[in-house]
Write a protein that holds these residues in place. Structure first.
Motif, PDB file in Angstrom:
ATOM      1  N   GLU A 186       0.438  -1.100  -0.160  1.00 23.57           N
ATOM      2  CA  GLU A 186       0.268  -0.182  -0.358  1.00 23.57           C
ATOM      3  C   GLU A 186       0.952   1.341   0.427  1.00 23.57           C
ATOM      4  O   GLU A 186       0.534   2.298  -0.548  1.00 23.57           O
ATOM      5  CB  GLU A 186      -0.965  -0.372   1.481  1.00 23.57           C
ATOM      6  N   LEU A 187       1.838   1.264   0.709  1.00 24.64           N
ATOM      7  CA  LEU A 187       2.847   2.560   0.761  1.00 24.64           C
ATOM      8  C   LEU A 187       3.592   2.235  -0.143  1.00 24.64           C
ATOM      9  O   LEU A 187       4.326   3.725  -0.638  1.00 24.64           O
ATOM     10  CB  LEU A 187       3.740   2.046   1.539  1.00 24.64           C
ATOM     11  N   THR A 188       3.479   1.506  -1.702  1.00 22.21           N
ATOM     12  CA  THR A 188       4.471   1.827  -2.503  1.00 22.21           C
ATOM     13  C   THR A 188       3.702   1.678  -3.707  1.00 22.21           C
ATOM     14  O   THR A 188       4.160   1.692  -4.766  1.00 22.21           O
ATOM     15  CB  THR A 188       5.439   0.631  -2.250  1.00 22.21           C
ATOM     16  N   ASP A 189       2.608   1.511  -3.602  1.00 18.73           N
ATOM     17  CA  ASP A 189       1.684   1.768  -4.349  1.00 18.73           C
ATOM     18  C   ASP A 189       1.617   0.528  -5.320  1.00 18.73           C
ATOM     19  O   ASP A 189       1.473   0.302  -6.645  1.00 18.73           O
ATOM     20  CB  ASP A 189       1.790   2.764  -5.752  1.00 18.73           C
ATOM     21  N   GLY A 190       2.077  -0.265  -4.797  1.00 20.26           N
ATOM     22  CA  GLY A 190       2.133  -1.645  -5.354  1.00 20.26           C
ATOM     23  C   GLY A 190       3.449  -2.095  -6.132  1.00 20.26           C
ATOM     24  O   GLY A 190       3.952  -3.588  -6.451  1.00 20.26           O
ATOM     25  N   LEU A 191       4.656  -1.531  -6.080  1.00 21.07           N
ATOM     26  CA  LEU A 191       5.577  -1.470  -6.456  1.00 21.07           C
ATOM     27  C   LEU A 191       6.329  -2.485  -5.343  1.00 21.07           C
ATOM     28  O   LEU A 191       6.942  -3.466  -6.202  1.00 21.07           O
ATOM     29  CB  LEU A 191       6.483  -0.502  -6.222  1.00 21.07           C
TER      30      LEU A 191
END
Length: 204
Positions: A186-191
């Motif tokens: 969530e914090l990396t937008d799925g990265l």
């Protein structure tokens, strides 16, 4: 604050998420306020920090200042509402525990991963480091990927995923990032995908 965030009996996940979300928004508001103030210092009038053109009239300066104060009011209402709702949710889930866990480094959880607030702090203040010289050396002397087909690489303990992102941008390898931090995806937008690196797991 750091120890209370780290010690789960002190601050549960539902409360931490509300607090961290408020901090992230507050940091951006401070950036906007500084932009507003610097514009006033340099040009003698306030301007919309989001980039709208201004003719420098007193009315526009007043509107720009009022706009930030309105955002401050909205942030205060939203933040207090989210924290209150988190406390209500927590009260319905379980009784507060007085049992404290072992004291750890403030930025680590029980498995050695970054706690969520440390992960978010590095994201907000852009403090993720990346050693591009190391990556170039690995590409040239260790992995030596073929130009015909990308090599698949797993980055475990990837943090914010910047190493995998850089590798993927070369087009020479296909890198996948994994980290044990709660809400890493969530914090990396799925990265970065969240996985527990101390347990047996199957990736694909």
């Amino acid at each position: 604050m750091a120890l209370s965030v780290d010690q789960h009996p002190c601050m549960k996940a539902v409360v931490r998420d509300a607090v961290l979300g408020g901090i992230e928004t507050w940091k951006q508001m401070q950036v906007d306020l500084l932009a507003l103030q610097w514009h006033g210092l340099a040009f003698g009038f306030y301007a919309d920090p989001e980039g709208m053109d201004s003719a420098g009239t007193a009315e526009e300066s007043f509107i720009a200042g009022t706009y930030w104060l309105t955002k401050l009011q909205d942030w205060t209402q939203n933040y207090t509402g989210e924290v209150y709702q988190a406390m209500v949710t927590l009260e319905g889930q379980e009784e507060f525990s007085s049992t404290a866990g072992p004291i750890r480094l403030h930025h680590q959880d029980e498995h050695g991963s970054f706690v969520t607030y440390e992960f978010l702090r590095r994201k907000v203040f852009k403090q993720w480091a990346i050693d591009k010289g190391l990556l170039r050396g690995l590409l040239r002397h260790v992995w030596q990927p073929s130009l015909d087909e990308p090599m698949a690489i797993g980055d475990f303990g990837a943090g914010g995923g910047h190493y995998s992102k850089w590798l993927n941008e070369t087009g020479l390898v296909e890198a996948f990032a994994f980290d044990g931090t709660h809400q890493a995806a969530e914090l990396t937008d799925g990265l970065v995908q969240e996985v527990n690196l101390v347990q047996e797991l199957t990736l694909f």
